[in-house]
Design an enzyme around this catalytic site. Structure first.
Site, mmCIF file in Angstrom:
data_model
loop_
_atom_site.group_PDB
_atom_site.id
_atom_site.type_symbol
_atom_site.label_atom_id
_atom_site.label_comp_id
_atom_site.label_asym_id
_atom_site.label_seq_id
_atom_site.Cartn_x
_atom_site.Cartn_y
_atom_site.Cartn_z
ATOM 1 N N HIS A 116 3.855 0.011 0.397
ATOM 2 C CA HIS A 116 3.697 0.816 1.600
ATOM 3 C C HIS A 116 2.227 0.918 1.997
ATOM 4 O O HIS A 116 1.872 1.518 3.013
ATOM 5 C CB HIS A 116 4.297 2.202 1.306
ATOM 6 C CG HIS A 116 4.500 3.061 2.482
ATOM 7 N ND1 HIS A 116 3.957 4.305 2.591
ATOM 8 C CD2 HIS A 116 5.191 2.857 3.623
ATOM 9 C CE1 HIS A 116 4.300 4.832 3.747
ATOM 10 N NE2 HIS A 116 5.040 3.983 4.388
ATOM 11 N N LYS A 161 -1.476 0.139 3.368
ATOM 12 C CA LYS A 161 -1.982 -0.551 4.550
ATOM 13 C C LYS A 161 -3.501 -0.547 4.486
ATOM 14 O O LYS A 161 -4.130 0.487 4.718
ATOM 15 C CB LYS A 161 -1.536 0.173 5.821
ATOM 16 C CG LYS A 161 -0.051 0.569 5.849
ATOM 17 C CD LYS A 161 0.104 2.002 6.194
ATOM 18 C CE LYS A 161 1.481 2.596 5.995
ATOM 19 N NZ LYS A 161 2.599 1.796 5.670
ATOM 20 N N ASP A 171 -14.584 -10.037 4.071
ATOM 21 C CA ASP A 171 -15.781 -10.612 3.418
ATOM 22 C C ASP A 171 -16.205 -9.821 2.183
ATOM 23 O O ASP A 171 -17.392 -9.758 1.858
ATOM 24 C CB ASP A 171 -16.967 -10.655 4.403
ATOM 25 C CG ASP A 171 -16.741 -11.665 5.513
ATOM 26 O OD1 ASP A 171 -15.793 -12.480 5.409
ATOM 27 O OD2 ASP A 171 -17.507 -11.643 6.493
ATOM 28 N N HIS A 224 2.253 9.733 12.776
ATOM 29 C CA HIS A 224 2.422 9.031 11.497
ATOM 30 C C HIS A 224 1.223 9.275 10.573
ATOM 31 O O HIS A 224 1.076 8.616 9.548
ATOM 32 C CB HIS A 224 2.584 7.534 11.839
ATOM 33 C CG HIS A 224 3.137 6.653 10.778
ATOM 34 N ND1 HIS A 224 2.460 5.560 10.290
ATOM 35 C CD2 HIS A 224 4.302 6.674 10.106
ATOM 36 C CE1 HIS A 224 3.192 4.949 9.380
ATOM 37 N NE2 HIS A 224 4.312 5.599 9.247
ATOM 38 N N LYS A 240 -1.497 10.555 7.814
ATOM 39 C CA LYS A 240 -1.353 10.894 6.397
ATOM 40 C C LYS A 240 -2.722 11.247 5.836
ATOM 41 O O LYS A 240 -3.330 10.462 5.128
ATOM 42 C CB LYS A 240 -0.762 9.706 5.622
ATOM 43 C CG LYS A 240 0.663 9.340 6.040
ATOM 44 C CD LYS A 240 0.882 7.858 5.927
ATOM 45 C CE LYS A 240 2.212 7.355 6.445
ATOM 46 N NZ LYS A 240 3.177 8.216 7.025
ATOM 47 N N ASP A 282 -12.304 22.340 2.622
ATOM 48 C CA ASP A 282 -13.677 22.750 2.896
ATOM 49 C C ASP A 282 -14.689 21.800 2.252
ATOM 50 O O ASP A 282 -15.878 21.873 2.550
ATOM 51 C CB ASP A 282 -13.917 24.197 2.441
ATOM 52 C CG ASP A 282 -13.288 24.499 1.095
ATOM 53 O OD1 ASP A 282 -12.054 24.385 0.976
ATOM 54 O OD2 ASP A 282 -14.027 24.809 0.160
HETATM 55 C C1 LIG Z 1 7.789 7.777 6.232
HETATM 56 O O1 LIG Z 1 8.839 8.649 6.508
HETATM 57 C C2 LIG Z 1 9.558 8.381 7.679
HETATM 58 C C3 LIG Z 1 10.620 9.423 7.837
HETATM 59 O O2 LIG Z 1 11.536 9.370 6.764
HETATM 60 C C4 LIG Z 1 10.185 7.008 7.656
HETATM 61 O O3 LIG Z 1 10.809 6.732 8.878
HETATM 62 C C5 LIG Z 1 9.093 6.028 7.416
HETATM 63 O O4 LIG Z 1 9.686 4.752 7.286
HETATM 64 C C6 LIG Z 1 8.357 6.397 6.159
HETATM 65 N N1 LIG Z 1 7.350 5.460 5.953
HETATM 66 C C7 LIG Z 1 7.706 4.338 5.431
HETATM 67 C C8 LIG Z 1 7.069 3.176 6.072
HETATM 68 O O5 LIG Z 1 8.488 4.252 4.536
#
Ligand SMILES: *[C@@H]1O[C@H](CO)[C@@H](O)[C@H](O)[C@H]1NC(C)=O
Ligand SMILES: *[C@@H]1O[C@H](CO)[C@@H](O)[C@H](O)[C@H]1NC(C)=O
Ligand SMILES: *[C@@H]1O[C@H](CO)[C@@H](O)[C@H](O)[C@H]1NC(C)=O
Ligand SMILES: *[C@@H]1O[C@H](CO)[C@@H](O)[C@H](O)[C@H]1NC(C)=O
Length: 481
Positions: free
Chosen positions: A193, A195, A200, A407, A409, A414
């Site tokens: 998952h 990214k 370089d 999306h 994350k 502080d």
């Molecule tokens: C993160 O959570 C969402 C909601 O469940 C989901 O649609 C998404 O695919 C998740 N991220 C990944 C890429 O798994």
């Protein structure tokens, strides 16, 4: 995205769970032995200091590694964002787009480009759409194919399912890119998952955006680019090399060979100049079985950043669940939830959580969030608040599958900026490959604000925007998302 994930991780639960149980019992025996030895040799004080949840692979807090070499690179960090088409903030807080950042990185590339990725859908064809806003994604794919013929382009990707489009990968491979698929379903019953990009062995990108055209124009994303920073790039390179290795071996080494180990972690971060400001930085990784010696597991970095906060913790994540959401039978997983309640109670740290709400959100998420939000009593200085962020969509935008959502994350306290790639539920820290960058810049010597204060401004912009709504015990979610 949701169903894909479920399909990907469905099958192997029982087998894995048994294997894990055996592994854990072994780890427990080893840990008990080690702890006994330590008890004899260490002051009781050290051991009784409440450090929360240590994973079997976590570097021991008592171990003094040699202080990390400091780095003389003139590292330059830039926060980058994708703001979905039509989303407007009444705010001066803006950052360069992720699209622009990826173009810049490709323009800088002279010898190599390594990309860790979940899946690839950069064109309208992949999503069966006819959207003008796919242009940015299609441009990225085109430039990547051009680069693939000229320099070393390596792509680590989660093993695609037969039903997933594979045209992008085929095209890149035909253009000369080297691609390895990592079969996370076999390895950990998870997915890859992560990214990030490494250019370089000098510049990096890490963040929430997938290799998906929607991540550039229709989904709200946040990441960071660090330019001219070979020390950090070398360390991220070790995480990439682990995926690259797994793409070939299809089995997890234990222990990992020394070439994958790192000096930089929670206890001994890399000391460097970020935007002319002395900073300490480290990269965390999940799952723990992918962490070579010295690497802080991602969950441990989240818990320790929270533990370290003295005044506030702001969190922006798409999904928040104190469960192993993809696990059968159902399993409760409260590491993060417990830590939040603990710091809110023990240190009166103010907690703000900005969570996403869209058509695919599981209703159970709101029950748990309401429970967290009930830890609120100004008289006793208990202060956890939750808001839901909704990305509005026109009827036409609603037709784009799995888009129009926040999306992000990240977490900002502080003291610390934490930029990650994982949703916040148990699976992502136990089975799924993800990573994060943790930045500590206590004070800024340059004129530019610290990354921490820039990230805080992003959070405050979103929190107080018209797109966010407080979650109360009476919130009617049917009408909201
Ligand atoms: C993160 O959570 C969402 C909601 O469940 C989901 O649609 C998404 O695919 C998740 N991220 C990944 C890429 O798994
Ligand atoms: C934008 O923010 C300013 C300052 O906070 C405020 O005065 C103004 O009314 C806001 N405008 C809109 C359109 O919300
Ligand atoms: C990186 O360093 C080079 C050479 O010192 C400089 O020209 C360039 O502007 C730097 N890039 C960034 C984004 O700071
Ligand atoms: C951040 O860096 C400062 C200065 O190096 C250090 O004193 C502090 O302990 C660090 N904080 C964390 C959470 O690592």
């Amino acid at each position: 995205m949701d169903t894909t994930y479920k399909q990907l991780v469905d099958m192997e639960w029982r087998k894995q769970d048994n294997r894990k149980t055996q592994l854990y019992s072994k780890s427990v025996i080893i840990l008990v032995t080690v702890a006994t030895v330590l008890l004899v040799s260490m002051a009781l004080y050290n051991l009784l200091t409440p450090r929360v949840s240590s994973s079997p692979n976590a570097p021991s807090s008592n171990l003094r590694l040699p202080q990390g070499k400091s780095c003389s690179d003139p590292c330059n960090i830039v926060l980058v964002e994708s703001i979905p088409e039509g989303l407007e903030f009444n705010s001066t807080t803006t950052h360069p787009s992720i699209f622009q950042a990826w173009l810049n990185l490709m323009a800088e590339a002279r010898s190599s480009l390594d990309i860790a990725s979940f899946y690839w859908t950069l064109t309208n064809k992949d999503t069966g759409t006819h959207e003008p806003t796919a242009l940015q994604g299609e441009t990225i794919l085109k430039k990547l194919t051009q680069l693939s013929g000229k320099l070393s382009v390596r792509i680590a990707v989660n093993t695609p399912q037969e039903t997933q489009p594979q045209d992008n990968l085929q095209l890149l491979s035909d253009s000369g890119a080297d691609i390895r698929t990592v079969n996370m379903r076999e390895l950990t019953s998870g997915v890859l998952h992560t990214k990030f990009w490494i250019v370089d062995k000098k510049h990096i990108y890490i963040g929430s955006a997938n290799m998906d055209w929607r991540s550039l124009t229709q989904v709200k994303e946040l990441g960071a680019v660090v330019y001219n920073c070979s020390c950090l790039a070398a360390d991220l390179g070790k995480i990439f090399e682990a995926y690259w290795f797994l793409g070939e071996s299809q089995s997890i080494p234990s222990p990992w060979p020394a070439s994958f180990s790192t000096l930089y972690n929670e206890n001994t971060p890399l000391q460097l100049q970020l935007n002319n400001t002395p900073s300490s930085v480290y990269l965390s990784s999940s799952p723990p079985s992918f962490c070579a010696s010295g690497r802080t597991p991602d969950i441990q970095s989240i818990l320790s950043v929270m533990d370290d906060a003295r005044s506030y913790i702001y969190i922006a994540v798409m999904n928040y669940l104190p469960t192993m959401e993809f696990s059968h039978p159902k399993k409760y997983w409260a590491d993060i939830d417990t830590q939040l309640r603990r710091v809110a109670y023990e240190r009166r740290v103010k907690v703000r959580m900005l969570i996403s709400c869209w058509a695919s959100t599981q209703p159970v998420m709101f029950s748990f969030l309401k429970s967290l939000a009930s830890v609120y009593d100004p008289k006793s200085k208990l202060d956890i608040q939750v808001r839901l962020f909704v990305v509005p969509a026109t009827p036409k935008q609603k037709e784009i599958p799995f888009a129009r959502v926040n999306h992000n994350k990240y977490m900002v306290t502080d003291k610390i900026a934490y930029i990650g790639t994982s949703n916040w539920s148990g699976d992502y820290f136990v089975r799924t490959a993800g990573s994060a960058m943790v930045v500590n810049q206590t004070e800024s010597l340059s004129l530019e604000p610290t990354v921490q204060s820039q990230l805080k401004a992003v959070f405050e912009r979103d929190w107080s925007s018209e797109y966010s709504t407080p979650l109360t015990q009476h919130s009617n979610l049917k009408h909201l998302c």
